[in-house]
Design a protein around this motif. Structure first.
Motif, mmCIF file in Angstrom:
data_model
loop_
_atom_site.group_PDB
_atom_site.id
_atom_site.type_symbol
_atom_site.label_atom_id
_atom_site.label_comp_id
_atom_site.label_asym_id
_atom_site.label_seq_id
_atom_site.Cartn_x
_atom_site.Cartn_y
_atom_site.Cartn_z
ATOM 1 N N ASP A 81 0.822 -1.217 0.000
ATOM 2 C CA ASP A 81 0.000 0.000 0.000
ATOM 3 C C ASP A 81 0.855 1.266 0.000
ATOM 4 O O ASP A 81 0.367 2.331 -0.380
ATOM 5 N N CYS A 82 2.102 1.153 0.454
ATOM 6 C CA CYS A 82 2.969 2.329 0.584
ATOM 7 C C CYS A 82 3.998 2.425 -0.536
ATOM 8 O O CYS A 82 4.929 3.226 -0.435
ATOM 9 N N ALA A 83 3.861 1.618 -1.581
ATOM 10 C CA ALA A 83 4.892 1.587 -2.622
ATOM 11 C C ALA A 83 5.071 2.954 -3.273
ATOM 12 O O ALA A 83 6.193 3.453 -3.413
ATOM 13 N N THR A 84 3.961 3.586 -3.676
ATOM 14 C CA THR A 84 4.069 4.894 -4.326
ATOM 15 C C THR A 84 4.526 5.957 -3.339
ATOM 16 O O THR A 84 5.341 6.821 -3.683
ATOM 17 N N LEU A 85 4.028 5.912 -2.095
ATOM 18 C CA LEU A 85 4.448 6.878 -1.085
ATOM 19 C C LEU A 85 5.937 6.759 -0.800
ATOM 20 O O LEU A 85 6.637 7.765 -0.653
ATOM 21 N N ARG A 86 6.451 5.538 -0.736
ATOM 22 C CA ARG A 86 7.880 5.332 -0.505
ATOM 23 C C ARG A 86 8.701 5.900 -1.664
ATOM 24 O O ARG A 86 9.777 6.480 -1.468
ATOM 25 N N GLU A 87 8.188 5.737 -2.877
ATOM 26 C CA GLU A 87 8.894 6.288 -4.039
ATOM 27 C C GLU A 87 8.935 7.804 -3.993
ATOM 28 O O GLU A 87 9.957 8.425 -4.304
ATOM 29 N N VAL A 88 7.816 8.418 -3.609
ATOM 30 C CA VAL A 88 7.771 9.886 -3.528
ATOM 31 C C VAL A 88 8.697 10.390 -2.424
ATOM 32 O O VAL A 88 9.412 11.378 -2.606
ATOM 33 N N LEU A 89 8.712 9.725 -1.284
ATOM 34 C CA LEU A 89 9.593 10.125 -0.181
ATOM 35 C C LEU A 89 11.059 9.833 -0.482
ATOM 36 O O LEU A 89 11.938 10.369 0.195
ATOM 37 N N GLY A 90 11.314 8.983 -1.477
ATOM 38 C CA GLY A 90 12.697 8.639 -1.798
ATOM 39 C C GLY A 90 13.350 7.841 -0.688
ATOM 40 O O GLY A 90 14.479 8.148 -0.288
ATOM 41 N N ILE A 91 12.664 6.806 -0.181
ATOM 42 C CA ILE A 91 13.171 6.032 0.946
ATOM 43 C C ILE A 91 14.241 5.065 0.466
ATOM 44 O O ILE A 91 14.022 4.279 -0.460
ATOM 45 N N THR A 92 15.404 5.120 1.081
ATOM 46 C CA THR A 92 16.517 4.237 0.773
ATOM 47 C C THR A 92 17.114 3.728 2.076
ATOM 48 O O THR A 92 17.024 4.386 3.114
ATOM 49 N N SER A 93 17.721 2.542 2.027
ATOM 50 C CA SER A 93 18.383 1.971 3.202
ATOM 51 C C SER A 93 19.740 2.627 3.366
ATOM 52 O O SER A 93 20.522 2.709 2.415
ATOM 53 N N SER A 94 20.018 3.121 4.589
ATOM 54 C CA SER A 94 21.292 3.797 4.857
ATOM 55 C C SER A 94 22.294 2.855 5.503
ATOM 56 O O SER A 94 23.356 2.579 4.966
ATOM 57 N N SER A 95 21.970 2.299 6.681
ATOM 58 C CA SER A 95 22.877 1.382 7.363
ATOM 59 C C SER A 95 22.049 0.393 8.163
ATOM 60 O O SER A 95 21.178 0.785 8.935
ATOM 61 N N GLY A 96 22.304 -0.902 7.965
ATOM 62 C CA GLY A 96 21.528 -1.910 8.668
ATOM 63 C C GLY A 96 20.080 -1.870 8.231
ATOM 64 O O GLY A 96 19.770 -1.921 7.042
ATOM 65 N N ASP A 97 19.181 -1.802 9.208
ATOM 66 C CA ASP A 97 17.745 -1.734 8.919
ATOM 67 C C ASP A 97 17.234 -0.304 8.836
ATOM 68 O O ASP A 97 16.053 -0.084 8.600
#
Length: 303
Positions: A236-252
């Protein structure tokens, strides 16, 4: 004079339902038929200019000198200014400045940004020519958004705010983490695109610009986001995550490149409220939340 389509847009932006009579009452005057304007094909413009065009006010009439040649008339079109500006939460002054930047107005853009008129006009023309036509479907997402004491953004994907069960669960989470907010959460609904039939030339850039404008609205100017908490499954959050530009930085740990703050995403509130396993997995994280909240308060007091 406001046309019937514009009046319905104003009522929709204010959250008022427009009622239409289904039957003709005895001795009532017949309802006047309104003319719906035909859609006008817009010229290709930059993504930011397209967004600002949604929130600009109706154009003011220009007064030309007797010696000057009259400017060619433009076909009138429906203006969704009121509904779009209300949804974004922008003030009229901001809309006028945004309009000046988007249209390359010489006096306004020069006074605001110090750019020479000729240079501003040339850059706007080059940018508009290099922009692809607005013929792509926009990104579509809907989210309920609130800020815990203006510091932590709480996002729930969907059109509905949390019910009593969800509100009670959030309060229980804050208590378990040792977080004592001064005010209750008040959710605001943000839906993109603002208009159903809107086309896009750069769907991702325009969606990010719209969300950023919403977060910078007058009702949210006292917010200073430190992190984002998303309650919802990844589908459900796939598009929202894309807009926010969510990326993994370190670990989880994850980070939003749009807001440049940490992001945590967990199960939706309904699942979390009815699953003891989900609560048990969240318990170690609540301790870290409490420490991060206290550390942020200490840093804010010292600064």
């Amino acid at each position: 004079m406001t046309s019937e389509p514009q009046r319905l847009q104003y009522l929709d932006a204010m959250g008022l339902t427009a009622w239409v009579g289904r039957y003709q009452l005895p001795n009532a005057l017949p309802t006047e038929a309104c003319e719906w304007p035909e859609p006008v094909v817009a010229e290709p413009v930059a993504p930011q200019a397209r967004l600002h065009a949604l929130i600009e006010e109706a154009p003011q009439p220009t007064v030309s000198s007797p010696q000057a040649e009259p400017a060619p008339a433009r076909a009138p079109g429906p203006s969704p200014a009121a509904s779009a500006r209300a949804l974004l939460g922008m003030a009229p002054a901001e809309a006028s400045v945004a309009t000046a930047v988007a249209t390359g107005d010489e006096s306004s853009s020069t006074a605001s940004w110090g750019t020479p008129p000729a240079q501003a006009t040339t850059e706007t023309m080059v940018e508009a020519q290099a922009t692809p036509p607005a013929d792509q479907p926009p990104l579509r997402f809907s989210v309920q958004l609130a800020a815990l004491d203006g510091r932590w953004l709480v996002m729930l994907p969907g059109d509905e705010a949390p019910h009593l069960e969800g509100e009670a669960l959030l309060k229980a989470l804050w208590r378990a983490a040792g977080i004592t907010p001064t005010t209750d959460l008040t959710f605001s609904h943000f839906r993109w695109p603002l208009l159903a039939n809107l086309k896009a030339s750069a769907p991702l850039d325009e969606a990010r610009e719209g969300l950023r404008a919403f977060l910078n609205g007058p009702a949210r100017r006292d917010w200073q986001p430190e992190r984002v908490l998303i309650f919802g499954n990844r589908e459900d959050c796939a598009t929202l995550r894309e807009v926010l530009g969510i990326t993994s930085s370190s670990g989880d740990a994850e980070t939003s490149s749009l807001l440049d703050i940490p992001v945590w995403q967990g199960p939706e509130l309904v699942t979390l409220a009815r699953s003891s396993d989900a609560k048990r997995q969240l318990w170690p994280l609540l301790i870290r939340w409490g420490k991060a909240w206290s550390r942020g308060m200490t840093e804010g007091t010292s600064s």
